[in-house]
Design a protein around this motif. Structure first.
Motif, short mmCIF file in Angstrom:
data_model
loop_
_atom_site.label_atom_id
_atom_site.label_comp_id
_atom_site.label_asym_id
_atom_site.label_seq_id
_atom_site.Cartn_x
_atom_site.Cartn_y
_atom_site.Cartn_z
N MET A 1 -49.16 -8.98 -45.03
CA MET A 1 -48.91 -9.80 -43.85
C MET A 1 -48.89 -11.27 -44.26
N SER A 2 -47.77 -11.93 -43.97
CA SER A 2 -47.61 -13.33 -44.38
C SER A 2 -48.08 -14.26 -43.27
N ASP A 3 -48.63 -15.41 -43.66
CA ASP A 3 -49.05 -16.38 -42.65
C ASP A 3 -47.98 -17.43 -42.39
N SER A 4 -46.75 -17.17 -42.88
CA SER A 4 -45.68 -18.16 -42.72
C SER A 4 -44.93 -18.01 -41.41
N SER A 5 -45.04 -16.86 -40.75
CA SER A 5 -44.36 -16.65 -39.48
C SER A 5 -45.37 -16.22 -38.43
N PRO A 6 -45.10 -16.56 -37.15
CA PRO A 6 -46.07 -16.23 -36.11
C PRO A 6 -46.18 -14.73 -35.88
N LEU A 7 -47.38 -14.28 -35.54
CA LEU A 7 -47.60 -12.89 -35.18
C LEU A 7 -47.16 -12.68 -33.73
N PRO A 8 -46.95 -11.43 -33.33
CA PRO A 8 -46.63 -11.20 -31.91
C PRO A 8 -47.76 -11.70 -31.02
N PRO A 9 -47.44 -12.17 -29.82
CA PRO A 9 -48.49 -12.67 -28.92
C PRO A 9 -49.37 -11.53 -28.43
N VAL A 10 -50.65 -11.80 -28.32
CA VAL A 10 -51.60 -10.79 -27.83
C VAL A 10 -51.98 -11.11 -26.40
N ARG A 11 -52.20 -10.10 -25.61
CA ARG A 11 -52.65 -10.29 -24.23
C ARG A 11 -54.16 -10.07 -24.22
N LEU A 12 -54.89 -11.15 -24.17
CA LEU A 12 -56.35 -11.09 -24.20
C LEU A 12 -56.92 -10.88 -22.80
N HIS A 13 -58.02 -10.16 -22.75
CA HIS A 13 -58.73 -10.01 -21.48
C HIS A 13 -59.48 -11.32 -21.18
N PRO A 14 -59.85 -11.56 -19.94
CA PRO A 14 -60.59 -12.79 -19.60
C PRO A 14 -61.87 -12.90 -20.41
N GLU A 15 -62.24 -14.15 -20.75
CA GLU A 15 -63.43 -14.36 -21.58
C GLU A 15 -64.70 -13.80 -20.94
N ALA A 16 -64.81 -13.89 -19.62
CA ALA A 16 -66.01 -13.37 -18.95
C ALA A 16 -66.13 -11.86 -19.18
N GLY A 280 -55.52 -19.25 -40.99
CA GLY A 280 -54.28 -20.01 -41.08
C GLY A 280 -53.06 -19.32 -40.52
N PHE A 281 -53.23 -18.16 -39.90
CA PHE A 281 -52.10 -17.47 -39.29
C PHE A 281 -51.77 -18.08 -37.93
N GLU A 282 -50.52 -17.98 -37.56
CA GLU A 282 -50.10 -18.38 -36.22
C GLU A 282 -50.17 -17.14 -35.34
N ALA A 283 -51.19 -17.07 -34.51
CA ALA A 283 -51.45 -15.86 -33.70
C ALA A 283 -51.51 -16.25 -32.23
N PRO A 284 -50.37 -16.34 -31.57
CA PRO A 284 -50.36 -16.80 -30.17
C PRO A 284 -51.00 -15.78 -29.22
N ALA A 285 -51.43 -16.27 -28.08
CA ALA A 285 -51.97 -15.42 -27.02
C ALA A 285 -51.27 -15.76 -25.72
N VAL A 286 -50.92 -14.74 -24.96
CA VAL A 286 -50.25 -14.95 -23.68
C VAL A 286 -51.16 -15.77 -22.77
#
Length: 475
Positions: A1-16, A280-286
């Motif tokens: 897995m390379s850190d040069s391109s963004p990963l697919p966005p993850v849908r995170l549950h609420p922090e609470a 250092g990965f680009e790991a976006p979140a919805v």
């Protein structure tokens, strides 16, 4: 897995919700109970572990019994120390006290709780990378240092292997195309790290490596489940029995679940994303773009898969008044740069989610050479009156812009090939007119059509038109 391109966005549950899950994990809840149990008479050894004489009382405080009680108790204590739930007051005397972090579990914010859990996760992952070192004493050299080579173990390689496996599990979990509930067979995870991408059929040597890796991962996932990273169904013990022994009960050799099944939990997705970002990965979140401008939304979702892009856009729209949002989106969609077509496609997709309150914004750009086409489409789809018919030049410009956007979004997909075939079939003189279109991507689009169209004659026409387009623009 390379850190040069963004990963697919993850849908995170609420922090609470994630914080509640963290507090209820067996390992962190045990660590917190031990931190509250510890008192003035609690003693630790030079390494910070509970002295052996106190393990029974600590295990009793955790309601642990059986042969593994001491091991589970020691693990929970180590996490309590590493996370700051317990503080060593005097190393020489071996005395301890409740740490500052303990109060955060009861009175801190969800983010505070998750920060403590992430530290616990680091401890468990470090432990999971260490094999069962039965020969540890024999591996000590003259200076008392461990000779890892004599144990056949490379600590750095072991940690990298586990990180790679977890990275692949993360990718499979957040990928929209992954079928089912995200549960992954253990053999598939092991193979993802071992089988070369160009190997059609694994060799016996590779299959043996996969089998060895599965056994290592089976031990590691058993350790990672109590911290809440994964849900894990272990490898069937019968598979590890002596092949000459008669099985206690009939077994189904085709049942893939017998070989181990693992699923990343919502809390685990949060934890792995945090580690990926730190690495250092680009790991976006919805949801990250909801408070940013339309330009950030359109650019940020350009690489998102469709469902994630829509979810991100819906969150962005809910925070804005419809007409103002439409105007902001249209303004951000302009531009003759390479990213312009995809921005306009994302803009069009975003505007498909708004109601008739946005109509004035669309009418305002009917004469805009870049936005007039998509404005007409939006208004026509909603049955609006007095929508001026587009000129032929605008139709061709919008066609080129649409194909350029699809190329940027999907590459040479089957859907794009079908679009290309449809365009060529509907307009007999398409290529004669298309090469004259004043669009920065005209030549690239025509070249792609020549590459994608299955009819050799049509493909040749497209390539000729691309050459003319480049000549016209001095390319």
């Amino acid at each position: 897995m390379s850190d040069s391109s963004p990963l697919p966005p993850v849908r995170l549950h609420p922090e609470a919700e994630l914080a509640r899950a963290a507090l209820s994990t067996p390992l962190l809840s045990r660590a917190a109970r031990l931190a509250r149990w510890a008192g003035p008479d609690t003693r630790v050894d030079a390494g910070g572990g509970l002295v052996e004489e106190q393990l029974p009382a600590a295990a009793e405080a955790l309601d642990l019994t059986g042969v593994d009680a001491a091991a589970y108790t020691s693990e929970a204590w180590r996490v309590a120390v590493d996370t700051g739930l317990v503080e060593i007051v005097d190393e020489e005397a071996g005395t301890v006290a409740a740490g500052e972090e303990l109060a955060l579990l009861a009175g801190g914010s969800p983010h505070d709780v998750l920060a403590v859990w992430l530290t616990a996760l680091d401890t468990v992952l470090a432990d999971a990378s260490v094999p069962d070192l039965d020969g540890l004493v024999d591996a000590l050299d003259e200076d008392g240092e461990v000779d890892f080579s004599s144990l056949g173990w490379d600590p750095e390689a072991e940690a990298e292997f586990l990180d790679g496996v977890l990275g692949n599990l993360y990718l499979l979990t957040v990928n929209e195309d992954t079928p089912g509930d995200g549960t992954v067979p253990l053999p598939a995870l092991a193979a993802s790290m071992i089988v070369p991408s160009d190997m059609s059929e694994p060799t016996n040597d590779v299959l043996e490596q996969i089998s060895d890796a599965m056994m290592r991962l089976d031990d590691q996932f058993r350790l990672l489940e109590p911290v809440g990273l994964v849900e894990y169904e272990p490898v069937d013990e019968a598979l590890m029995a002596d092949p000459e022994e008669e099985p206690a009960a009939p077994v189904d050799d085709t049942d893939v679940t017998r070989y181990g099944m693992v699923r990343l939990t919502p809390l685990g997705a949060y934890g792995l994303r945090a580690r990926l970002l730190e690495a250092g990965f680009e790991a976006p979140a919805v949801g990250e773009l909801a408070d940013k401008g339309a330009d950030a939304l359109l650019d940020g979702t350009s690489a998102f898969p469709p469902a994630a892009a829509q979810a991100e856009t819906e969150q962005w729209l809910t925070r804005r008044e419809t007409l103002a949002a439409a105007r902001e989106l249209l303004a951000a969609a302009r531009g003759g740069d390479a990213g312009g077509p995809l921005r306009r496609l994302r803009c069009q997709q975003a505007l498909s989610l708004v109601d008739a309150e946005a109509e004035p914004a669309l009418r305002e750009v009917l004469d805009d050479p870049e936005l007039g086409g998509l404005a007409r489409v939006w208004l026509s789809e909603r049955g609006a009156f007095d929508v001026p018919a587009p000129s032929q030049d605008l139709v061709f410009w919008l066609t080129v812009d649409t194909v350029a956007a699809q190329l940027a979004a999907e590459g040479n997909s089957e859907e794009l090939q079908a679009l290309v075939e449809g365009l060529a079939a509907q307009h007999s003189g398409f290529f004669t007119a298309a090469w004259r279109v004043e669009h920065p991507a005209t030549a690239d689009v025509l070249e792609a059509m020549g590459r994608l169209h299955p009819d050799k004659k049509v493909a040749k026409e497209a390539r000729k038109a691309a050459f003319k387009a480049r000549s016209q623009h001095g390319g």
